[in-house]
Write a protein that holds these residues in place. Structure first.
Motif, PDB file in Angstrom:
ATOM      1  N   LEU A   1       0.831  -1.199   0.000  1.00 50.89           N
ATOM      2  CA  LEU A   1       0.000   0.000   0.000  1.00 50.89           C
ATOM      3  C   LEU A   1       0.866   1.250   0.000  1.00 50.89           C
ATOM      4  N   ASN A   2       0.374   2.281  -0.654  1.00 54.25           N
ATOM      5  CA  ASN A   2       1.002   3.591  -0.683  1.00 54.25           C
ATOM      6  C   ASN A   2       0.165   4.566   0.136  1.00 54.25           C
ATOM      7  N   PRO A   3       0.760   5.625   0.671  1.00 59.19           N
ATOM      8  CA  PRO A   3      -0.029   6.589   1.442  1.00 59.19           C
ATOM      9  C   PRO A   3      -1.195   7.144   0.633  1.00 59.19           C
ATOM     10  N   GLY A   4      -2.376   7.092   1.206  1.00 63.51           N
ATOM     11  CA  GLY A   4      -3.586   7.561   0.540  1.00 63.51           C
ATOM     12  C   GLY A   4      -4.423   6.459  -0.072  1.00 63.51           C
ATOM     13  N   ASP A   5      -3.915   5.234  -0.122  1.00 63.15           N
ATOM     14  CA  ASP A   5      -4.695   4.124  -0.682  1.00 63.15           C
ATOM     15  C   ASP A   5      -5.836   3.743   0.263  1.00 63.15           C
ATOM     16  N   MET A   6      -6.990   3.479  -0.321  1.00 58.30           N
ATOM     17  CA  MET A   6      -8.149   3.041   0.452  1.00 58.30           C
ATOM     18  C   MET A   6      -8.470   1.601   0.065  1.00 58.30           C
ATOM     19  N   PHE A   7      -8.616   0.750   1.068  1.00 57.35           N
ATOM     20  CA  PHE A   7      -8.980  -0.640   0.827  1.00 57.35           C
ATOM     21  C   PHE A   7     -10.261  -0.940   1.589  1.00 57.35           C
ATOM     22  N   SER A   8     -11.066  -1.797   1.015  1.00 59.76           N
ATOM     23  CA  SER A   8     -12.368  -2.154   1.591  1.00 59.76           C
ATOM     24  C   SER A   8     -12.565  -3.653   1.473  1.00 59.76           C
ATOM     25  N   VAL A   9     -13.301  -4.206   2.444  1.00 65.50           N
ATOM     26  CA  VAL A   9     -13.582  -5.636   2.507  1.00 65.50           C
ATOM     27  C   VAL A   9     -15.089  -5.820   2.489  1.00 65.50           C
ATOM     28  N   ASP A  10     -15.538  -6.914   1.903  1.00 74.77           N
ATOM     29  CA  ASP A  10     -16.959  -7.223   1.870  1.00 74.77           C
ATOM     30  C   ASP A  10     -17.520  -7.266   3.297  1.00 74.77           C
ATOM     31  N   PRO A  11     -18.570  -6.479   3.609  1.00 74.97           N
ATOM     32  CA  PRO A  11     -19.091  -6.445   4.985  1.00 74.97           C
ATOM     33  C   PRO A  11     -19.508  -7.803   5.516  1.00 74.97           C
ATOM     34  N   GLU A  12     -20.042  -8.675   4.653  1.00 72.15           N
ATOM     35  CA  GLU A  12     -20.431 -10.000   5.129  1.00 72.15           C
ATOM     36  C   GLU A  12     -19.222 -10.806   5.597  1.00 72.15           C
ATOM     37  N   ARG A  13     -18.097 -10.645   4.896  1.00 70.20           N
ATOM     38  CA  ARG A  13     -16.876 -11.334   5.320  1.00 70.20           C
ATOM     39  C   ARG A  13     -16.373 -10.776   6.651  1.00 70.20           C
ATOM     40  N   VAL A  14     -16.493  -9.470   6.830  1.00 68.84           N
ATOM     41  CA  VAL A  14     -16.045  -8.861   8.091  1.00 68.84           C
ATOM     42  C   VAL A  14     -16.916  -9.329   9.250  1.00 68.84           C
ATOM     43  N   LEU A  15     -18.240  -9.388   9.037  1.00 65.35           N
ATOM     44  CA  LEU A  15     -19.130  -9.863  10.091  1.00 65.35           C
ATOM     45  C   LEU A  15     -18.844 -11.324  10.436  1.00 65.35           C
ATOM     46  N   PHE A  16     -18.522 -12.112   9.432  1.00 71.13           N
ATOM     47  CA  PHE A  16     -18.183 -13.511   9.686  1.00 71.13           C
ATOM     48  C   PHE A  16     -16.866 -13.638  10.443  1.00 71.13           C
ATOM     49  N   ALA A  17     -15.881 -12.812  10.085  1.00 70.12           N
ATOM     50  CA  ALA A  17     -14.551 -12.926  10.694  1.00 70.12           C
ATOM     51  C   ALA A  17     -14.536 -12.429  12.131  1.00 70.12           C
ATOM     52  N   THR A  18     -15.253 -11.346  12.403  1.00 65.84           N
ATOM     53  CA  THR A  18     -15.204 -10.732  13.735  1.00 65.84           C
ATOM     54  C   THR A  18     -16.393 -11.098  14.606  1.00 65.84           C
ATOM     55  N   GLY A  19     -17.357 -11.865  14.094  1.00 68.48           N
ATOM     56  CA  GLY A  19     -18.531 -12.238  14.871  1.00 68.48           C
ATOM     57  C   GLY A  19     -18.361 -13.576  15.562  1.00 68.48           C
ATOM     58  N   ALA A  20     -19.224 -13.810  16.543  1.00 66.89           N
ATOM     59  CA  ALA A  20     -19.191 -15.075  17.274  1.00 66.89           C
ATOM     60  C   ALA A  20     -19.583 -16.225  16.354  1.00 66.89           C
ATOM     61  N   ARG A  21     -19.038 -17.386  16.631  1.00 68.57           N
ATOM     62  CA  ARG A  21     -19.337 -18.547  15.807  1.00 68.57           C
ATOM     63  C   ARG A  21     -20.753 -19.038  16.096  1.00 68.57           C
ATOM     64  N   LYS A  22     -21.367 -19.583  15.072  1.00 66.96           N
ATOM     65  CA  LYS A  22     -22.717 -20.112  15.247  1.00 66.96           C
ATOM     66  C   LYS A  22     -22.696 -21.341  16.145  1.00 66.96           C
TER      67      LYS A  22
END
Length: 459
Positions: free
Chosen positions: A170-191
């Motif tokens: 990454l270079n200064p000023g670069d913006m990166f985004s992740v699919d919100p569903e993947r973020v909720l799965f990664a940081t949420g409690a397991r089913k």
């Protein structure tokens, strides 16, 4: 992932959120160097630090990324910079224009000691530019390996374009985004947490599976009934003289289910929350019975009829409770005091037990409790709407943070993160300041210095 990724006999700190990693962090100590040679000390420090900083990077790639120039900055007085044009600072050190950081503070009468700059903590600063590491630092993944998986599977964008290379710098000023569903799965409690069967995820998992099975069974039964009706229409008239089949239990159960749904969804019917819960439980019980009798033949001797009769009695009991509650509510409303009469005035002169609290006077308590319950119910509905229960999600719903997440939930200074849209901006490269290094690391300065010396002789 390797089998002994989290070793407990020989602990190694990893870039992920887990109870094993948290346990290894709690018992981590600086290696003793009394009985080791300098070469052994450097090799041990390299082994420990590489297990944390970029362990997903091959050693050859990291050796080429290593830079002996460690970035650091010296803080400047913003008031002086605003007052001058910078020519004083351009004069250079040794000109007498720079102030001694250890100068005596005359106003307080004490000497200020300068804080050392932890340069050695910046040994692995090139790895912080990698896309997978930045995703983990921004709290979009539970480990760098999971962040790498998100990138390879195409769930990450850099400056609006899909990026499938986890080693992208990454270079200064670069913006990166992740699919919100993947973020909720990664940081949420397991089913379902197999290591803790008494947890909320384990209990909710069985209920959600039963609900899914019941819904699927209901849809399948509807399809079977339609196919059966079509086949009966196509049969010749001679077959109609066959002995009549007794009443289908499935149809009886469906009638009970439709009645319960109509009562629940009636717009003019005022039903309390307890009765609604009873109706929902009744519907779930009917669906379970439907799923159990799928694909079987029935006769009058089977106990399914007793089950249907029991369900009918349960529904009638619930309807009786609803009718009783609706009959009591107008009576309570009519019993509220109206305009005062002569008898009221005479009784008012008699000594009565009154309180200073207006909420406890003459039926106002019921109105206050009703208003309070309405506010609580409205707030609960809003929370449920923002964070609903959805059995189709691969994580536990309603969403809640993952276990052991709080110990690792921090964002470095060189990232600007927006959790609402799961995007972050790489502001600048990390640097070292007096008393602070912007590359997060759990190791001591001596360990990082030894690792730096190991790679320094390799270049």
């Amino acid at each position: 992932m390797r089998k002994k990724f989290h070793g407990l006999k020989k602990p190694k700190i990893r870039q992920d959120w887990s109870k094993w990693n948290l346990y290894n962090l709690s018992r981590m100590v600086t290696p003793r160097a009394s009985n080791l040679t300098f070469f052994q000390q450097k090799w041990l420090a390299k082994s420990l630090t590489r297990a944390y900083h970029g362990e997903q990077i091959r050693e050859g790639i990291w050796t080429r990324m290593f830079d002996r120039r460690l970035p650091a900055v010296v803080p400047m007085d913003h008031k002086v910079l605003a007052r001058t044009d910078g020519s004083d600072q351009a004069a250079g050190r040794g000109s007498g224009l720079d102030q001694d950081p250890a100068a005596q503070d005359e106003s307080r009468g004490r000497r200020r000691t300068p804080q050392p700059t932890p340069h050695m903590h910046m040994t692995y600063h090139p790895t912080e530019r990698r896309l997978d590491t930045a995703i983990w630092r921004a709290l979009f993944a539970s480990s760098t390996r999971q962040a790498r998986q998100f990138v390879v599977h195409g769930h990450v964008k850099v400056n609006g374009k899909k990026m499938i290379y986890p080693g992208y710098l990454l270079n200064p000023g670069d913006m990166f985004s992740v699919d919100p569903e993947r973020v909720l799965f990664a940081t949420g409690a397991r089913k379902y947490n197999k290591n803790n069967p008494d947890a909320y995820e384990a209990k909710s998992q069985h209920e959600e599976i039963d609900q899914v099975v019941d819904d699927d069974a209901e849809d399948l039964l509807e399809g079977e009934e339609e196919e059966g009706a079509a086949k009966e229409e196509e049969k010749p008239k001679e077959e109609e003289k066959v002995e009549e089949i007794p009443e289908d239990p499935k149809q009886a159960l469906k009638v009970l289910l439709s009645r319960a749904k109509q009562i629940t969804q009636a717009p003019n019917q005022k039903i309390s929350g307890t009765r609604k819960q009873d109706l929902r439980s009744f519907q779930q019980e009917v669906k379970r019975v439907l799923s159990k009798i799928r694909g079987t033949k029935y006769n009058s001797k089977q106990p399914i009829e007793e089950t249907i009769e029991g369900l009918e009695e349960t529904l009638n009991t619930i309807l009786g409770k609803i009718a009783t509650a609706s009959a009591d509510s107008p009576a309570a409303a009519s019993s509220t005091p109206s305009t005062p009469t002569s008898s009221d005035t005479t009784s008012a002169s008699a000594p009565t037990t009154t309180t200073s609290n207006p909420q406890m006077q003459d039926g106002r308590e019921d109105a206050y409790n009703a208003a309070r319950d309405a506010r609580l119910l409205h707030a609960a509905l809003e929370r449920a709407q923002e964070n609903p229960v959805d059995v189709r999600k691969p994580y536990a719903t309603p969403w809640r943070p993952r276990e052991f997440m709080s110990a690792f939930a921090f964002i470095p200074r060189y990232l600007e993160v927006n959790q609402n849209i799961c995007s972050a901006v790489y502001l600048r490269h990390p640097v070292a300041r007096p008393g602070l290094a912007e590359v997060p690391t759990p190791f001591a300065g001596e360990t990082m210095a030894l690792a730096f010396n190991w790679y320094l002789r390799r270049r």
